[in-house]
Every structure is written in structure tokens, then in C-alpha cells.
Motif scaffolding. Structure first.
Motif, PDB file in Angstrom:
ATOM      1  N   GLU A  46       0.872  -1.178   0.000  1.00  0.00           N
ATOM      2  CA  GLU A  46       0.000   0.000   0.000  1.00  0.00           C
ATOM      3  C   GLU A  46       0.905   1.222   0.000  1.00  0.00           C
ATOM      4  N   THR A  47       0.539   2.216  -0.789  1.00  0.00           N
ATOM      5  CA  THR A  47       1.354   3.421  -0.853  1.00  0.00           C
ATOM      6  C   THR A  47       0.597   4.601  -0.247  1.00  0.00           C
ATOM      7  N   TYR A  48       1.276   5.306   0.638  1.00  0.00           N
ATOM      8  CA  TYR A  48       0.647   6.477   1.252  1.00  0.00           C
ATOM      9  C   TYR A  48       1.421   7.717   0.857  1.00  0.00           C
ATOM     10  N   PRO A  49       0.707   8.793   0.462  1.00  0.00           N
ATOM     11  CA  PRO A  49       1.411  10.029   0.150  1.00  0.00           C
ATOM     12  C   PRO A  49       1.867  10.711   1.437  1.00  0.00           C
ATOM     13  N   ILE A  50       3.023  11.281   1.396  1.00  0.00           N
ATOM     14  CA  ILE A  50       3.522  12.008   2.578  1.00  0.00           C
ATOM     15  C   ILE A  50       4.346  13.187   2.088  1.00  0.00           C
ATOM     16  N   GLY A  51       3.800  14.368   2.223  1.00  0.00           N
ATOM     17  CA  GLY A  51       4.484  15.630   1.878  1.00  0.00           C
ATOM     18  C   GLY A  51       5.176  15.622   0.532  1.00  0.00           C
ATOM     19  N   GLY A  52       4.491  15.240  -0.522  1.00  0.00           N
ATOM     20  CA  GLY A  52       5.100  15.288  -1.842  1.00  0.00           C
ATOM     21  C   GLY A  52       5.861  14.025  -2.206  1.00  0.00           C
ATOM     22  N   ALA A  53       6.012  13.112  -1.253  1.00  0.00           N
ATOM     23  CA  ALA A  53       6.664  11.845  -1.549  1.00  0.00           C
ATOM     24  C   ALA A  53       5.704  10.726  -1.147  1.00  0.00           C
ATOM     25  N   THR A  54       6.178   9.479  -1.268  1.00  0.00           N
ATOM     26  CA  THR A  54       5.301   8.387  -0.845  1.00  0.00           C
ATOM     27  C   THR A  54       6.062   7.455   0.088  1.00  0.00           C
ATOM     28  N   ILE A  55       5.292   6.758   0.916  1.00  0.00           N
ATOM     29  CA  ILE A  55       5.878   5.764   1.800  1.00  0.00           C
ATOM     30  C   ILE A  55       4.989   4.539   1.724  1.00  0.00           C
ATOM     31  N   THR A  56       5.575   3.358   1.762  1.00  0.00           N
ATOM     32  CA  THR A  56       4.765   2.148   1.652  1.00  0.00           C
ATOM     33  C   THR A  56       4.613   1.494   3.016  1.00  0.00           C
ATOM     34  N   ASN A  57       3.606   0.624   3.111  1.00  0.00           N
ATOM     35  CA  ASN A  57       3.411  -0.094   4.366  1.00  0.00           C
ATOM     36  C   ASN A  57       4.621  -0.960   4.699  1.00  0.00           C
ATOM     37  N   VAL A  58       5.289  -1.501   3.647  1.00  0.00           N
ATOM     38  CA  VAL A  58       6.473  -2.330   3.889  1.00  0.00           C
ATOM     39  C   VAL A  58       7.584  -1.488   4.517  1.00  0.00           C
ATOM     40  N   GLN A  59       7.751  -0.278   3.991  1.00  0.00           N
ATOM     41  CA  GLN A  59       8.793   0.588   4.544  1.00  0.00           C
ATOM     42  C   GLN A  59       8.512   0.908   6.008  1.00  0.00           C
ATOM     43  N   ILE A  60       7.225   1.228   6.287  1.00  0.00           N
ATOM     44  CA  ILE A  60       6.875   1.542   7.672  1.00  0.00           C
ATOM     45  C   ILE A  60       7.152   0.337   8.561  1.00  0.00           C
ATOM     46  N   ALA A  61       6.768  -0.841   8.072  1.00  0.00           N
ATOM     47  CA  ALA A  61       6.967  -2.051   8.873  1.00  0.00           C
ATOM     48  C   ALA A  61       8.449  -2.288   9.128  1.00  0.00           C
ATOM     49  N   ILE A  62       9.264  -2.105   8.103  1.00  0.00           N
ATOM     50  CA  ILE A  62      10.700  -2.344   8.258  1.00  0.00           C
ATOM     51  C   ILE A  62      11.270  -1.431   9.341  1.00  0.00           C
ATOM     52  N   VAL A  63      10.931  -0.147   9.258  1.00  0.00           N
ATOM     53  CA  VAL A  63      11.488   0.798  10.227  1.00  0.00           C
ATOM     54  C   VAL A  63      11.000   0.457  11.640  1.00  0.00           C
ATOM     55  N   LEU A  64       9.706   0.165  11.760  1.00  0.00           N
ATOM     56  CA  LEU A  64       9.168  -0.112  13.098  1.00  0.00           C
ATOM     57  C   LEU A  64       9.759  -1.397  13.683  1.00  0.00           C
ATOM     58  N   ILE A  65       9.828  -2.441  12.866  1.00  0.00           N
ATOM     59  CA  ILE A  65      10.374  -3.711  13.376  1.00  0.00           C
ATOM     60  C   ILE A  65      11.838  -3.528  13.771  1.00  0.00           C
ATOM     61  N   ALA A  66      12.575  -2.790  12.923  1.00  0.00           N
ATOM     62  CA  ALA A  66      13.985  -2.558  13.252  1.00  0.00           C
ATOM     63  C   ALA A  66      14.093  -1.835  14.592  1.00  0.00           C
ATOM     64  N   LEU A  67      13.261  -0.838  14.791  1.00  0.00           N
ATOM     65  CA  LEU A  67      13.291  -0.105  16.062  1.00  0.00           C
ATOM     66  C   LEU A  67      12.993  -1.047  17.220  1.00  0.00           C
ATOM     67  N   ALA A  68      11.979  -1.897  17.038  1.00  0.00           N
ATOM     68  CA  ALA A  68      11.608  -2.815  18.107  1.00  0.00           C
ATOM     69  C   ALA A  68      12.740  -3.787  18.417  1.00  0.00           C
ATOM     70  N   MET A  69      13.381  -4.304  17.355  1.00  0.00           N
ATOM     71  CA  MET A  69      14.472  -5.257  17.563  1.00  0.00           C
ATOM     72  C   MET A  69      15.631  -4.579  18.300  1.00  0.00           C
ATOM     73  N   MET A  70      15.909  -3.342  17.922  1.00  0.00           N
ATOM     74  CA  MET A  70      17.023  -2.646  18.567  1.00  0.00           C
ATOM     75  C   MET A  70      16.704  -2.362  20.029  1.00  0.00           C
ATOM     76  N   ALA A  71      15.432  -2.022  20.279  1.00  0.00           N
ATOM     77  CA  ALA A  71      15.040  -1.807  21.669  1.00  0.00           C
ATOM     78  C   ALA A  71      15.211  -3.107  22.449  1.00  0.00           C
ATOM     79  N   GLY A  72      14.806  -4.214  21.829  1.00  0.00           N
ATOM     80  CA  GLY A  72      14.961  -5.515  22.474  1.00  0.00           C
ATOM     81  C   GLY A  72      16.420  -5.815  22.773  1.00  0.00           C
ATOM     82  N   LEU A  73      17.280  -5.512  21.801  1.00  0.00           N
ATOM     83  CA  LEU A  73      18.707  -5.752  21.991  1.00  0.00           C
ATOM     84  C   LEU A  73      19.234  -4.911  23.146  1.00  0.00           C
ATOM     85  N   ALA A  74      18.794  -3.643  23.171  1.00  0.00           N
ATOM     86  CA  ALA A  74      19.244  -2.757  24.253  1.00  0.00           C
ATOM     87  C   ALA A  74      18.829  -3.336  25.601  1.00  0.00           C
ATOM     88  N   LEU A  75      17.599  -3.872  25.666  1.00  0.00           N
ATOM     89  CA  LEU A  75      17.142  -4.480  26.920  1.00  0.00           C
ATOM     90  C   LEU A  75      18.052  -5.632  27.328  1.00  0.00           C
TER      91      LEU A  75
END
Lengths: 357, 267, 328
Positions: free
Chosen positions: C135-164
Motif C-alpha cells: 500500500e502506498t501512502y502520500p507524505i508531503g510530496g513523496a510516498t511511503i509504503t506499508n512495507v517501509q513503515i513495517a521495516i522501520v518499526l520492526i527494526a526499532l523494536a528489535m534494537m530496543a529488544g537488543l538494548a534491553l
């Protein structure tokens, strides 16, 4: 290093006898190989090119202790230099004895370009930077067809001039003394001569003031500097010498193949040459020659045995020989480092150095 | 009086916020054995590292025979005539003792790549001279018998001697020794003392860091005492040992007594 | 379309993946000062395993997200096992050997893993099953996909887990102690071998997830995909300061952004027609075709190497690393 003069008489007689036998064998080899199949002469020629490369890399890795993972870049530079100076691509057709030295000189300059910014890097960082350098050279070769077509991109350069020396055209078969000298056979003798020269240079360098300085920086750089060794200059010298040999090998490769493309200069090739140096014995010229010969021929032998064996056993090819070859390379690197870290035929010094505590 | 060989003016060195050396000024005269003493961490080795060019960015200046060596690289310093040994022995451990000394000859010899490959008459003569001199030097420090052994396999005391031989191979005007007696027994130390005196007799000036006070007192003409990177006393050993500040530095308090006892403080 | 914003989004996505791989390099380096050259191959194996599992389950009727999750759940333990075996077979026997020895075995392991993968998954480019509809979402003249959002969020979660794990558990404390001083940690009763193995295994788990992300993001998998990715991630680790966990995350994101922006702009920057006034010939050439590009976006892969070389040469301690003194 100081054992040469004091060797007992019968010892030296044995060495002379062995040398004569080896010389006869090396001279007769291409004819014996032709009898088996012309392909084997070509394989031997490629093996000699790898010996040249290994000897060059040995100066950097074995003598000076600088792990270079992008060595194939110098081979590429030499090869492209020759290809551009002796092919219809630019319409320039310099003779081999001018084009190859120019290629070697350019490679040496590249060696210094790589060496200069990396002088202060520690061993493993240096390895990574050299790897990056090798990849950059390959990517540039791959893309330098735009906006001006210099390297012709991934298609590579074709119709590269074969070597002509005096009246001898290395691409043609000629009869001499009742023997047929085919192109590959003639190239074999040329390569053999170059290889002997490079071995000679390697041995001479190792047992010299420069060779000792390389050993010194490999052992302890701070101590070496404090003893008055200009480590920057001596490291650059190692890079430049190694690159020169790589450049010469590249030029010869270009002429022999008649065609080159960036695909011949990928990271795996650097690693292959490194494997040869490591397997044979870092720092020992003879060990390195042995390593290069082994790793060049064993995979070819495999190619000729594994295929029929698989076909008779399973009725088809399960594992391609190329894959087996690479698996063997990988395993060889691991096993040698664990069980025989100084290689099959180590230099006395490296043996002490790599013996595990 | 002999002319000045090495002169240090206001040498200082900082590591981050730590002032490891400051205001170090002294002069060594030709033919002297000049001691550099002080408690652990007083900055003696730091001074060595400055003088041998390992710490490039230091303040102050130093001169060898009037020539400004400040800021030179270690190899240039060695070429100018200062050779050193290391407190934590830095031999080329896997090379033979002979090769170690031969490497010391590097800076006084010339053969390059072409010479090495062609090996003409001049190169051969040079190689022969290098080897001959290296063997002489091994003999000089008393370990000729070990010439072909790996440097790292030598006994501790022999390694210290080998380092001295390697340093001498560079034909130094000033030989800087960093705790050469460390780890030596009494007999070895006595032999070392004779070696130092012989080196001096052969015209080489010595700068000596040493914790063995008996050796320092016996062999040094003058000593400089460093404490927390600052020179606190300089003079003949006999005077310095009676200096109140030196006693305090060594014993950590104003306790009267003979500083010959300070020898016992050293490890 | 806003090229800058778009490339920034792409760069952040790419950077999150680099960061996860870079963490594996930096943890291992922090503890045993080894460049685990074969780490990139672990990413590749993660991608391949997930690819096979997802392809097998694609027509099972399960929810696509669940299928990808199962694929990942299969890839992670396999990669952890690979990481463990790698340490056990190729690195542990060489502990205390000269630095170059384990580097060379690492290269060997890398070759072996690649060619084992070649045998299993062929030498072809494999299409990574795109079962999650983009799915593609417009964001300020550009687009972001659900896959991109998922990648960033999962990466953040994994890094938080690692930090823990690293900062809040006994294992993490032991890891940090070992990184400080291997010998002393051993004397304090920490089982060094276990800690080092755990480091490899944790790094491999991150790599496995990164592998699934790469496959999903690019839609393609190949047996050599790990080497370039690994090199870039290593560059990221060095950029951030090798041995430093937040540094690896920062370095990864930065490298991703630099690469994406570089690829987006280099063609424009090196377009010789900007300088058409310099010569008449050039002017004539450019009036026919206003693109005479010296370096196109096909030089994208060069950026990581240039960053790597620049950082190693100019500031080997990286952005967040401590400066090592010039002690003799």
C-alpha cells in the motif's frame, strides 16, 4: 637467510641435479600436455598467471604483513591498460614490450594511491579498505562506458592484440626443429620466462635490506620506526612492487585471452589469489608458487573427474565442479588457518609467528 | 668540559587533561652516562617517547648537537643519531637475533630494490658488511652464540642485550635505554654495568632510565629526577640522593634517611 | 515529486536494515575484535530460508502477514544455529592467534556458506514472494509504503529488544564485562565461551530478520546478496564507531541516507551540461541532449566504500567511538 654459503657439497650436488631435472621437465611440459589435450596447455598458462599474481600478493601480505583483499584490482588495471593500448577500441596498437610495462607502471601508481591513505591503518581495517578499493575499481570499469566510452562497460574489450616479439606471432602455430609450436605453447614459454624472473626477484628481495625492513614492519612497526626504518616509504614500496607484478600479469592475461571484461576481476579472484598465498605459505616464495600451482590444477582435475563420476553414479550432474572448487577454496582457508596456519611450505619466520600460543 | 650533545628546553606533553611532562629542561654532555630516575608514572618513558619522535605533538624543543630534532618522525630521529630500547622489550621476536641487529643497520645502509635484485658488487659488499657488523655487535654485547636463535626465544637478559645491540647498530650518538636492568639478576646487572661503561668508553653517550638505584649510583655521572612529570633535582648521584625533595618523592613523605634505601622501593 | 524527501524515506528504510546487520558486526567486534566477515552470509541465509518457507505457504490461505511471520520464525533459529556453528568451528580454535588468521577463516566460511546456498537455491536471481500487498501512502510530496513503515518499526523494536538484553539482563552485563576485558571477565567467573557464542547467536538473529526485510523490500534474493550488504553494514558499524551499539544503529541509518541521497542526486550533480558554457563542443552536445552524466546512479554502491574508506582513514574510531591515544 645466511645459510646459502655454508651448504655441504653433496647437498648442493643434489640441488643441482634436481634443478636440471626440473628444467628439463618444464621445457618438455607443454608437449606432454598437448598430447593429453591442448586445453591443458591453456590451463597451465592460467596457472602461471596465478603464480605471478600470488608472488605479487606475497610481497604485500607475506613479506610486509599487509592484508590486501583488493589485489585483483591491479591485475585489472594492467589488463585494461594493455587492452586499451593494443586493440581496435581506441585504434592504438602499441607493441607488447611497451604496453605491458606501461600497464605495470600504472598499476604501481594505483598501488601507491591505495597505499598512501591507508598507511596508518591496522591490519584488519586495511583488509576492508583494500577490499573496498578493489570493488570500486571493478564498479568503475563496469560503468566507465559513459559519457565517454573508455572501458566499454560490462561487454568488455575484444580483439586485443596478441603478443608479437621479434618475428614471432604468438597467435599462430609455427614449426621449429620439426616440432609444432602452437600459440598456447609459445605463450607458455614466455610466461615461464616471466615467472622465473619474478621468482628470482622475489627471492632476491626477500634476502635483502628491503626484505628485512618489510619483515621488521610486519613484526613490530613501532620498533621498526625507532630503528630508523621509514615505514611509510617501505610500505608503499611493498604496495607498488606487488601492484607492478599484478599489472604485468594483467597485461599478459589481456594479450593471451584477447578479450577482457570486469567479470574477470571480481572479489572472488582476489580471495583466490590470497588462498594460494595462504595455502602455500605466506612469506615463502617457493611455498607460494606451490600454493598457486595446487589451487590452479586441483580444481581443473576435479572438473575432469567429478563430472564423469557424478554422471556414472547419479546419471546427472548434482554439483557443478565450479561449486566444488569454491567449496574447496573456502574449506581450505578455514582448515589451513586452524591446522597449519603457516601454510604447506612456510617460511621459517612465519612458522614461528603463526604457531599458536 | 665536554660540549653538550643533547639539549632539552621546556619539553612538555599532555594526554587529554593529564599533564604527563612539563618544563623538562636539561643538557647531556658528550660521553656522559646520564640517569633519568623517578617513581613509577613520573614521565620517564613519556620523555623517551618524545625524544624518539613517537609522540609527535609535544611542546618544547630538543636539540642533538645543536640540531633541532623537535617534531621529527621516529625514523628521522634515529637517522640523526638517537637510538633507544624499550621498557617492555620490542624485538622482532620471530626473526633471528642476527637479523634483528642487521635491521638496525638499515638506516646506515643504502641498497634499494634495484640493488636487491641485481645484487651487484656494491650491494654484495654492503650485505657482507651488514652481517659482519651485526655479528661484531652480538659479540660486543655477549650473545654471539645465540645469533641464529629467534629473538623471542632468548632468555630475558639476553633479549635486553640484543635490544642494545640492535640500537647500537644504528650508530647512535646518544643511546637511550629504558630500564635495561629490569628483570636481571645481580650477576647480569653487573655484566650490564660493565657493558654500559664499555659503550661509553667507545664514545657513545648514554641516557639511562633505571629503577635499580645501585646501578644508577654506580654508573651515572649525573641524574635527573622526575616526579609527576616535573624535574625536581639534577646533579651527581651522591648529591641527588641527599636531596629532600627526592627523598620525599620516593618515600611519599618527609622521612629522613639514606635514599640508598630507595633502591628497595623500586620493583 | 519531492526527490529529497523520497530519497530520505528510502534511505531511512535501507538504513534500518543496515543498522540491524551492523549491530551484529559491532557486537562481535566489541567482544573479540574480530571482523566477522561471514556475517553478511547469515543475512543471505535468513532471506533464503524465509523465501522457501513463504513460497511453500503462499497458497495455504493463511494471512500473508502470518506467512511472513512464520517465514521469519523459521529463518531466525536456522541463522542462530549457523552463527553458533560458525563461531565454534572457525573462530574459537583461533582465539589468541594473530589477527589476520580469523579474518582469513572468516573469508573461507563466507565462501562455503555462499556456495552451499548456491547448491540449495541455485545460482539464479530468485523472486522473493511478494505476498503482502504494497500500500502506498502520500507524505508531503513523496510516498511511503506499508512495507517501509513495517521495516522501520520492526527494526526499532528489535534494537530496543537488543538494548534491553545488553543493558538489563545478566547475560548483557556479562557481555559488556567481556567486551571490557576478556581475561578479567574470565577470572571473575564469566564463561567466556558461552558469552561469545551468545553474541554470535544474537547477532545472527538480527541478521535473519534483516534478511527477510531485504528480500521483502527488494523482492529479490541471490546467493551472493550477503557480501555487498555485509560490507555496507560493516561500513556502517565503522562509521558509528565499531564496538559501539548506538553507533552501529546511527551509522546504519546515516549510511542508508547517504547512499539513497547520493544515488538520487549524483547523476544531476555530475551532469556535465551544467558546465556547458565551458566549451563550444560541449554546448552543442548538450543542446541535443541535456544529459551528459559523468557518474550515474549505477555508482550507488561506490558510496558505501567511499564512506568506509574516508571514515577509516580520517577517523577510525568512528562518530561515537572513543579516540584511541597514541600510546607506544
Amino acid at each position: 637467510m645466511n645459510t646459502g654459503s655454508a651448504r655441504p657439497m653433496r647437498h648442493s650436488a643434489a640441488i643441482w641435479g634436481g634443478t636440471v631435472l626440473l628444467a628439463v621437465a618444464l621445457i618438455a611440459l607443454p608437449f606432454a600436455l598437448t598430447a593429453v589435450g591442448t586445453a591443458w596447455v591453456r590451463i597451465t598458462n592460467l596457472a602461471i598467471l596465478f603464480v605471478l599474481l600470488s608472488l605479487g600478493l606475497n610481497i604485500v601480505v607475506g613479506f610486509a604483513g599487509l592484508l590486501d583483499l583488493g589485489y585483483i584490482a591491479f591485475y585489472a588495471v594492467g589488463a585494461y591498460a594493455y587492452a586499451l593500448l593494443a586493440s581496435p577500441h581506441f585504434g592504438v596498437h602499441l607493441p607488447f614490450w611497451i604496453a605491458v610495462p606501461i600497464g605495470a607502471a600504472i598499476a604501481a601508481v594505483f598501488g601507491i594511491l591505495l597505499g598512501a591513505p591507508t598507511l596508518k591503518l591496522r591490519g584488519d581495517y586495511l583488509a576492508i579498505v583494500t577490499l573496498g578499493f578493489g570493488e570500486i575499481v571493478r564498479i568503475i570499469l563496469n560503468n566507465l562506458s559513459q559519457p565517454i566510452n573508455i572501458t566499454n562497460g560490462p561487454q568488455g574489450i575484444t580483439l586485443i592484440d596478441p603478443i608479437r616479439l621479434g618475428g614471432i606471432d604468438f597467435a599462430k602455430t609455427e614449426a621449429f626443429l620439426g616440432l609444432a609450436f602452437s600459440g598456447p605453447v609459445k605463450y607458455y614459454y614466455l610466461l615461464l620466462a616471466v615467472m622465473l624472473a619474478v621468482i628470482f626477484i622475489g627471492v632476491r628481495l626477500q634476502n635483502s635490506r628491503i626484505g628485512r625492513a618489510w619483515e621488521a614492519i610486519r613484526e613490530d612497526e613501532i620498533a621498526a620506526r625507532s630503528m630508523g626504518i621509514n615505514t611509510a616509504r617501505i610500505k608503499l614500496l611493498a604496495f607498488a612492487m606487488g601492484a607492478t607484478f599484478g599489472g604485468i600479469a594483467g597485461g599478459m592475461f589481456s594479450a593471451i585471452q584477447g578479450f577482457i571484461s570486469p567479470e574477470s576481476f571480481v572479489l572472488v579472484e582476489s580471495i583466490m589469489v590470497l588462498s594460494m598465498v595462504v595455502l602455500g605459505g605466506m612469506g615463502n616464495v617457493w611455498g607460494v608458487v606451490l600454493g598457486a600451482v595446487l589451487l590452479s590444477f586441483v580444481p581443473e582435475l576435479l572438473r575432469y573427474t567429478v563430472e564423469p563420476v557424478q554422471r556414472t553414479l547419479f546419471g546427472r550432474m548434482l554439483i557443478e565442479p565450479e561449486v566444488i572448487r569454491m567449496l574447496l577454496f573456502g574449506l581450505a582457508l578455514v582448515l589451513i588457518m586452524i591446522f597449519r596456519p603457516a601454510g604447506i611450505w612456510p617460511s621459517a619466520v612465519r612458522k614461528r609467528e603463526l604457531a599458536h600460543p | 668540559m665536554e660540549p653538550v650533545l643533547l639539549e632539552c628546553r621546556n619539553v612538555a606533553k599532555k594526554f587529554g587533561g593529564v599533564q604527563a611532562l612539563s618544563g623538562v629542561t636539561f643538557a647531556i654532555r658528550r660521553g656522559e652516562i646520564y640517569g633519568l630516575i623517578g617513581p613509577n608514572g613520573a614521565g620517564k618513558t613519556t620523555l623517551f617517547n618524545v625524544l624518539s619522535g613517537i609522540y609527535a605533538r609535544a611542546e618544547g624543543r630538543f636539540f642533538l648537537e645543536g640540531r633541532d630534532l623537535t617534531g621529527l618522525a621516529p625514523d628521522e630521529v634515529a637517522a640523526c643519531g638517537i637510538a633507544r630500547t624499550f621498557q617492555n622489550i620490542r624485538l622482532f621476536a620471530n626473526l633471528s637475533a642476527l637479523e634483528n641487529v642487521m635491521i638496525g643497520r638499515h638506516v646506515r645502509t643504502r641498497a634499494g630494490v634495484i640493488g636487491a635484485i641485481v645484487r651487484g658488487a656494491r650491494t654484495r659488499a654492503e650485505e657482507a658488511a651488514i652481517e659482519r657488523r651485526a655479528i661484531e655487535l652480538l659479540d660486543y654485547v655477549g650473545i654471539r652464540a645465540r645469533a641464529n636463535d629467534a629473538a623471542g626465544s632468548l632468555a630475558y637478559g639476553d633479549q635486553r642485550r640484543l635490544e642494545i645491540a640492535r640500537a647500537l647498530a644504528t650508530e647512535p650518538r646518544l643511546l637511550a635505554l629504558d630500564e635495561p636492568a629490569a628483570g636481571m639478576n645481580a650477576a647480569e646487572t653487573a655484566a650490564l654495568r660493565r657493558l654500559l661503561e664499555r659503550i661509553r668508553a667507545d664514545g657513545i653517550t648514554i641516557l639511562l632510565i633505571e629503577h635499580d638505584m645501585r646501578l644508577v649510583m654506580a654508573v651515572c655521572d649525573r641524574v635527573l629526577v622526575l616526579d609527576y612529570g616535573v624535574p625536581i633535582a639534577e646533579g651527581a648521584p651522591a648529591e641527588v640522593r641527599r636531596d629532600a625533595r627526592v627523598i620525599e618523592a620516593y618515600l611519599g613523605g618527609p622521612i629522613a634517611g639514606d635514599v640508598a634505601a630507595a633502591g628497595a622501593v623500586a620493583p | 515529486m519531492d526527490i529529497f524527501l523520497q530519497q530520505l524515506i528510502n534511505g531511512l528504510t535501507l538504513g534500518s536494515i543496515y543498522a540491524m546487520v551492523a549491530l551484529g558486526y559491532t557486537m562481535v567486534y566489541g567482544i573479540i575484535q574480530l571482523i566477522n566477515f561471514a556475517h553478511g552470509e547469515v543475512v543471505m541465509i535468513g532471506a533464503m530460508i524465509a523465501l522457501s518457507v513463504i513460497a511453500a505457504l503462499a497458497k495455504s490461505g493463511l494471512h500473508p502477514v502470518l506467512v511472513v511471520a512464520i517465514g521469519t520464525a523459521c529463518a531466525v533459529p536456522v541463522c542462530m544455529a549457523v552463527g553458533y556453528v560458525m563461531e565454534r568451528v572457525a573462530y574459537r580454535p583461533l582465539r589468541g592467534a594473530p589477527r589476520l588468521a580469523p579474518l582469513i577463516t572468516a573469508i573461507g566460511i563466507s565462501i562455503v556458506l555462499q556456495h552451499l546456498a548456491l547448491m540449495i537455491w541455485s545460482r539464479n536471481n530468485l523472486a522473493f514472494p511478494q505476498i503482502i500487498r504494497t500500500e502506498t501512502y502520500p507524505i508531503g510530496g513523496a510516498t511511503i509504503t506499508n512495507v517501509q513503515i513495517a521495516i522501520v518499526l520492526i527494526a526499532l523494536a528489535m534494537m530496543a529488544g537488543l538494548a534491553l538484553i545488553v543493558y538489563r539482563t545478566r547475560l548483557g552485563t556479562a557481555m559488556r564485562a567481556t567486551a571490557q576485558n576478556l581475561q578479567v571477565a574470565g577470572l571473575m567467573g564469566i564463561d567466556i565461551n558461552r558469552i561469545i557464542a551468545a553474541t554470535f547467536v544474537i547477532g545472527a538473529a538480527l541478521a535473519a530478520v534483516a534478511g527477510v526485510m531485504v528480500g521483502t523490500y527488494y523482492g529479490i534474493a541471490h546467493y551472493t546478496m550477503g557480501s555487498l550488504l555485509g560490507l555496507k553494514a560493516f561500513s556502517a558499524a565503522v562509521l558509528g564507531g565499531i564496538g559501539n551499539l548506538p553507533g552501529a544503529a546511527l551509522g546504519g541509518v546515516l549510511l542508508g541516507v547517504v547512499e539513497a541521497l547520493g544515488a538520487g542526486y549524483i547523476g544531476d550533480i555530475t551532469n556535465l551540461c551544467h558546465f556547458a558554457g565551458v566549451s563550444e563542443a560541449l554546448e552543442r552536445r548538450c543542446s541535443e541532449d541535456p544529459h551528459l552524466v559523468l557518474f550515474g546512479s549505477n555508482y550507488q554502491d561506490v558510496f558505501a566504500f567511499l564512506v568506509l574508506i574516508a571514515v577509516l582513514v580520517l577517523r577510525p574510531s568512528g562518530l561515537l567511538g572513543e579516540r584511541v591515544g597514541d600510546r607506544a
